[in-house]
Motif scaffolding. Structure first.
Motif, PDB file in Angstrom:
ATOM      1  N   ASP A  20     -29.647 -77.941  18.132  1.00 23.27           N
ATOM      2  CA  ASP A  20     -29.391 -77.096  16.966  1.00 23.27           C
ATOM      3  C   ASP A  20     -30.255 -77.472  15.764  1.00 23.27           C
ATOM      4  O   ASP A  20     -30.347 -76.711  14.807  1.00 23.27           O
ATOM      5  CB  ASP A  20     -27.918 -77.186  16.558  1.00 23.27           C
ATOM      6  N   HIS A  21     -30.880 -78.659  15.823  1.00 19.18           N
ATOM      7  CA  HIS A  21     -31.684 -79.125  14.688  1.00 19.18           C
ATOM      8  C   HIS A  21     -33.168 -79.261  15.016  1.00 19.18           C
ATOM      9  O   HIS A  21     -33.966 -79.563  14.131  1.00 19.18           O
ATOM     10  CB  HIS A  21     -31.155 -80.469  14.181  1.00 19.18           C
ATOM     11  N   LEU A  22     -33.560 -79.049  16.265  1.00 17.01           N
ATOM     12  CA  LEU A  22     -34.968 -79.212  16.638  1.00 17.01           C
ATOM     13  C   LEU A  22     -35.828 -78.065  16.093  1.00 17.01           C
ATOM     14  O   LEU A  22     -35.346 -76.956  15.898  1.00 17.01           O
ATOM     15  CB  LEU A  22     -35.099 -79.261  18.155  1.00 17.01           C
ATOM     16  N   PRO A  23     -37.112 -78.328  15.871  1.00 17.50           N
ATOM     17  CA  PRO A  23     -38.017 -77.249  15.444  1.00 17.50           C
ATOM     18  C   PRO A  23     -38.124 -76.168  16.522  1.00 17.50           C
ATOM     19  O   PRO A  23     -38.037 -76.452  17.716  1.00 17.50           O
ATOM     20  CB  PRO A  23     -39.360 -77.957  15.267  1.00 17.50           C
ATOM     21  N   LEU A  24     -38.313 -74.928  16.093  1.00 14.15           N
ATOM     22  CA  LEU A  24     -38.492 -73.803  17.014  1.00 14.15           C
ATOM     23  C   LEU A  24     -39.951 -73.541  17.336  1.00 14.15           C
ATOM     24  O   LEU A  24     -40.257 -72.865  18.314  1.00 14.15           O
ATOM     25  CB  LEU A  24     -37.888 -72.535  16.412  1.00 14.15           C
ATOM     26  N   ALA A  25     -40.838 -74.042  16.509  1.00 13.12           N
ATOM     27  CA  ALA A  25     -42.257 -73.732  16.670  1.00 13.12           C
ATOM     28  C   ALA A  25     -43.084 -74.808  15.985  1.00 13.12           C
ATOM     29  O   ALA A  25     -42.555 -75.623  15.221  1.00 13.12           O
ATOM     30  CB  ALA A  25     -42.570 -72.362  16.071  1.00 13.12           C
ATOM     31  N   ALA A  26     -44.373 -74.810  16.286  1.00  9.95           N
ATOM     32  CA  ALA A  26     -45.317 -75.698  15.611  1.00  9.95           C
ATOM     33  C   ALA A  26     -46.604 -74.930  15.374  1.00  9.95           C
ATOM     34  O   ALA A  26     -46.948 -74.019  16.147  1.00  9.95           O
ATOM     35  CB  ALA A  26     -45.591 -76.938  16.461  1.00  9.95           C
ATOM     36  N   VAL A  27     -47.304 -75.286  14.313  1.00 11.85           N
ATOM     37  CA  VAL A  27     -48.591 -74.660  14.002  1.00 11.85           C
ATOM     38  C   VAL A  27     -49.662 -75.741  13.992  1.00 11.85           C
ATOM     39  O   VAL A  27     -49.521 -76.769  13.323  1.00 11.85           O
ATOM     40  CB  VAL A  27     -48.554 -73.932  12.642  1.00 11.85           C
ATOM     41  N   ILE A  28     -50.733 -75.528  14.761  1.00 16.19           N
ATOM     42  CA  ILE A  28     -51.835 -76.477  14.865  1.00 16.19           C
ATOM     43  C   ILE A  28     -52.972 -76.027  13.957  1.00 16.19           C
ATOM     44  O   ILE A  28     -53.478 -74.905  14.081  1.00 16.19           O
ATOM     45  CB  ILE A  28     -52.345 -76.563  16.321  1.00 16.19           C
ATOM     46  N   ASN A  29     -53.343 -76.892  13.015  1.00 18.08           N
ATOM     47  CA  ASN A  29     -54.480 -76.637  12.112  1.00 18.08           C
ATOM     48  C   ASN A  29     -54.407 -75.267  11.435  1.00 18.08           C
ATOM     49  O   ASN A  29     -55.433 -74.637  11.168  1.00 18.08           O
ATOM     50  CB  ASN A  29     -55.805 -76.763  12.864  1.00 18.08           C
ATOM     51  N   ASN A  30     -53.214 -74.799  11.197  1.00 13.96           N
ATOM     52  CA  ASN A  30     -52.984 -73.533  10.498  1.00 13.96           C
ATOM     53  C   ASN A  30     -53.493 -72.306  11.235  1.00 13.96           C
ATOM     54  O   ASN A  30     -53.559 -71.223  10.645  1.00 13.96           O
ATOM     55  CB  ASN A  30     -53.599 -73.562   9.091  1.00 13.96           C
ATOM     56  N   VAL A  31     -53.838 -72.428  12.528  1.00 15.47           N
ATOM     57  CA  VAL A  31     -54.377 -71.260  13.230  1.00 15.47           C
ATOM     58  C   VAL A  31     -53.755 -71.004  14.603  1.00 15.47           C
ATOM     59  O   VAL A  31     -53.917 -69.916  15.156  1.00 15.47           O
ATOM     60  CB  VAL A  31     -55.918 -71.342  13.384  1.00 15.47           C
ATOM     61  N   ILE A  32     -53.063 -72.001  15.195  1.00 15.68           N
ATOM     62  CA  ILE A  32     -52.468 -71.822  16.516  1.00 15.68           C
ATOM     63  C   ILE A  32     -50.956 -71.992  16.416  1.00 15.68           C
ATOM     64  O   ILE A  32     -50.475 -73.047  15.986  1.00 15.68           O
ATOM     65  CB  ILE A  32     -53.028 -72.829  17.535  1.00 15.68           C
ATOM     66  N   LEU A  33     -50.222 -70.967  16.805  1.00 11.07           N
ATOM     67  CA  LEU A  33     -48.770 -71.046  16.835  1.00 11.07           C
ATOM     68  C   LEU A  33     -48.318 -71.440  18.232  1.00 11.07           C
ATOM     69  O   LEU A  33     -48.711 -70.813  19.225  1.00 11.07           O
ATOM     70  CB  LEU A  33     -48.141 -69.701  16.459  1.00 11.07           C
ATOM     71  N   CYS A  34     -47.493 -72.464  18.332  1.00 13.39           N
ATOM     72  CA  CYS A  34     -46.892 -72.891  19.597  1.00 13.39           C
ATOM     73  C   CYS A  34     -45.400 -72.573  19.554  1.00 13.39           C
ATOM     74  O   CYS A  34     -44.697 -72.976  18.614  1.00 13.39           O
ATOM     75  CB  CYS A  34     -47.085 -74.386  19.809  1.00 13.39           C
ATOM     76  N   VAL A  35     -44.935 -71.856  20.553  1.00 13.87           N
ATOM     77  CA  VAL A  35     -43.556 -71.396  20.576  1.00 13.87           C
ATOM     78  C   VAL A  35     -43.119 -71.299  22.031  1.00 13.87           C
ATOM     79  O   VAL A  35     -43.953 -71.183  22.934  1.00 13.87           O
ATOM     80  CB  VAL A  35     -43.441 -70.036  19.835  1.00 13.87           C
ATOM     81  N   HIS A  36     -41.825 -71.340  22.288  1.00 14.71           N
ATOM     82  CA  HIS A  36     -41.361 -71.312  23.675  1.00 14.71           C
ATOM     83  C   HIS A  36     -41.473 -69.920  24.296  1.00 14.71           C
ATOM     84  O   HIS A  36     -42.051 -69.758  25.365  1.00 14.71           O
ATOM     85  CB  HIS A  36     -39.910 -71.787  23.765  1.00 14.71           C
ATOM     86  N   GLY A  37     -40.903 -68.916  23.647  1.00 13.21           N
ATOM     87  CA  GLY A  37     -40.874 -67.566  24.210  1.00 13.21           C
ATOM     88  C   GLY A  37     -41.989 -66.684  23.681  1.00 13.21           C
ATOM     89  O   GLY A  37     -43.006 -66.479  24.328  1.00 13.21           O
ATOM     90  N   GLY A  38     -41.796 -66.131  22.482  1.00 12.10           N
ATOM     91  CA  GLY A  38     -42.814 -65.254  21.927  1.00 12.10           C
ATOM     92  C   GLY A  38     -42.378 -64.632  20.619  1.00 12.10           C
ATOM     93  O   GLY A  38     -41.462 -65.117  19.960  1.00 12.10           O
ATOM     94  N   VAL A  39     -43.026 -63.533  20.251  1.00 13.57           N
ATOM     95  CA  VAL A  39     -42.734 -62.869  18.978  1.00 13.57           C
ATOM     96  C   VAL A  39     -41.687 -61.779  19.131  1.00 13.57           C
ATOM     97  O   VAL A  39     -41.101 -61.328  18.143  1.00 13.57           O
ATOM     98  CB  VAL A  39     -44.018 -62.295  18.343  1.00 13.57           C
ATOM     99  N   GLY A  40     -41.444 -61.326  20.361  1.00 15.65           N
ATOM    100  CA  GLY A  40     -40.407 -60.328  20.603  1.00 15.65           C
ATOM    101  C   GLY A  40     -40.548 -59.094  19.739  1.00 15.65           C
ATOM    102  O   GLY A  40     -41.653 -58.618  19.460  1.00 15.65           O
ATOM    103  N   ALA A  41     -39.412 -58.591  19.269  1.00 12.80           N
ATOM    104  CA  ALA A  41     -39.392 -57.389  18.438  1.00 12.80           C
ATOM    105  C   ALA A  41     -39.218 -57.706  16.963  1.00 12.80           C
ATOM    106  O   ALA A  41     -39.511 -56.867  16.109  1.00 12.80           O
ATOM    107  CB  ALA A  41     -38.260 -56.469  18.899  1.00 12.80           C
ATOM    108  N   THR A  42     -38.726 -58.920  16.635  1.00  9.29           N
ATOM    109  CA  THR A  42     -38.268 -59.166  15.264  1.00  9.29           C
ATOM    110  C   THR A  42     -39.103 -60.156  14.473  1.00  9.29           C
ATOM    111  O   THR A  42     -39.065 -60.139  13.246  1.00  9.29           O
ATOM    112  CB  THR A  42     -36.813 -59.672  15.276  1.00  9.29           C
ATOM    113  N   LEU A  43     -39.839 -61.043  15.131  1.00 11.34           N
ATOM    114  CA  LEU A  43     -40.594 -62.055  14.381  1.00 11.34           C
ATOM    115  C   LEU A  43     -41.854 -61.443  13.795  1.00 11.34           C
ATOM    116  O   LEU A  43     -42.711 -60.951  14.522  1.00 11.34           O
ATOM    117  CB  LEU A  43     -40.958 -63.231  15.298  1.00 11.34           C
ATOM    118  N   ASN A  44     -41.963 -61.499  12.477  1.00 11.90           N
ATOM    119  CA  ASN A  44     -43.125 -60.933  11.795  1.00 11.90           C
ATOM    120  C   ASN A  44     -43.897 -61.944  10.963  1.00 11.90           C
ATOM    121  O   ASN A  44     -45.068 -61.725  10.664  1.00 11.90           O
ATOM    122  CB  ASN A  44     -42.688 -59.767  10.890  1.00 11.90           C
ATOM    123  N   SER A  45     -43.260 -63.046  10.559  1.00 16.57           N
ATOM    124  CA  SER A  45     -43.956 -64.021   9.727  1.00 16.57           C
ATOM    125  C   SER A  45     -43.473 -65.434  10.020  1.00 16.57           C
ATOM    126  O   SER A  45     -42.332 -65.648  10.448  1.00 16.57           O
ATOM    127  CB  SER A  45     -43.753 -63.712   8.236  1.00 16.57           C
TER     128      SER A  45
END
Length: 203
Positions: A20-45
């Motif tokens: 419940d407290h772990l990060p959901l995502a990470a950003v590498i050098n401000n240009v690569i987003l690392c995430v488990h699933g994806g952007v789906g329908a709702t993630l915009n920013s």
């Protein structure tokens, strides 16, 4: 080995409290987003991820539930020609699949160049989507003892070049839990040859 069912339940609760407290995502050098699933329908920013309050909660009355579901569970569409957002038949409602247009729009709006995600068994361990703007990396070889897939690690270089390193299944793996027939069904392997753009380099 835990000594009782109660001890197992307490361990399960402790791990979930941690999740419940772990990060959901990470950003590498401000240009690569690392995430488990994806952007789906709702993630915009990215700011939407930063604003999520901890501990995270998935419930009908939580305004963050749709966003969490997309970030953790959504998958790309079967190939680049399928645009938009669609129901995800393999995972069931309300999980969705998102098209390459969603990937490119998200990257453009957030000043990013690439999304790296996991969540799907891909047979070569590594698969490109959205013209290479999204990479699926799956490191578990021979997933659940039945898929006979390769796995992959992704090496990100100093110039942000991404190089996959393939891992191949081992024939004499002796993990007994893989042979239990009463476990929930495994995530089905992604079988979308049309999505494999530029197979050279492990994609």
């Amino acid at each position: 080995r835990l000594e009782s069912r109660q001890a197992g339940l307490e361990a399960w609760r402790a791990f979930n409290a941690l999740f419940d407290h772990l990060p959901l995502a990470a950003v590498i050098n401000n240009v690569i987003l690392c995430v488990h699933g994806g952007v789906g329908a709702t993630l915009n920013s990215l700011e939407e991820l930063r604003r999520l309050q901890r501990p995270l909660r998935m419930s009908a009355d939580s305004p963050a539930s749709a966003l969490l579901l997309d970030v953790l569970w959504s998958d790309p569409t079967e190939h680049d020609s399928i645009q938009g957002v669609h129901p995800n038949a393999e995972r069931g409602d309300p999980v969705v699949r998102f098209g390459p247009d969603r990937v490119r729009s998200f990257l453009r709006l957030n000043g990013l160049k690439l999304i790296i995600r996991g969540h799907e068994c891909v047979m070569d361990g590594f698969q490109r989507f959205a013209g290479g703007a999204l990479l699926t990396v799956f490191s578990a070889t021979n997933y659940c003892g039945v898929c006979e897939n390769a796995g992959a690690l992704l090496i990100v270089g100093k110039e942000l070049e991404c190089v996959p390193k393939l891992i191949y299944p081992v024939d004499d793996l002796e993990d007994a839990w893989l042979r239990h027939d009463d476990l929930r069904p495994a995530t089905p392997p992604r079988d979308a040859p049309d999505a494999l753009q530029g197979r050279g380099g492990g994609g």
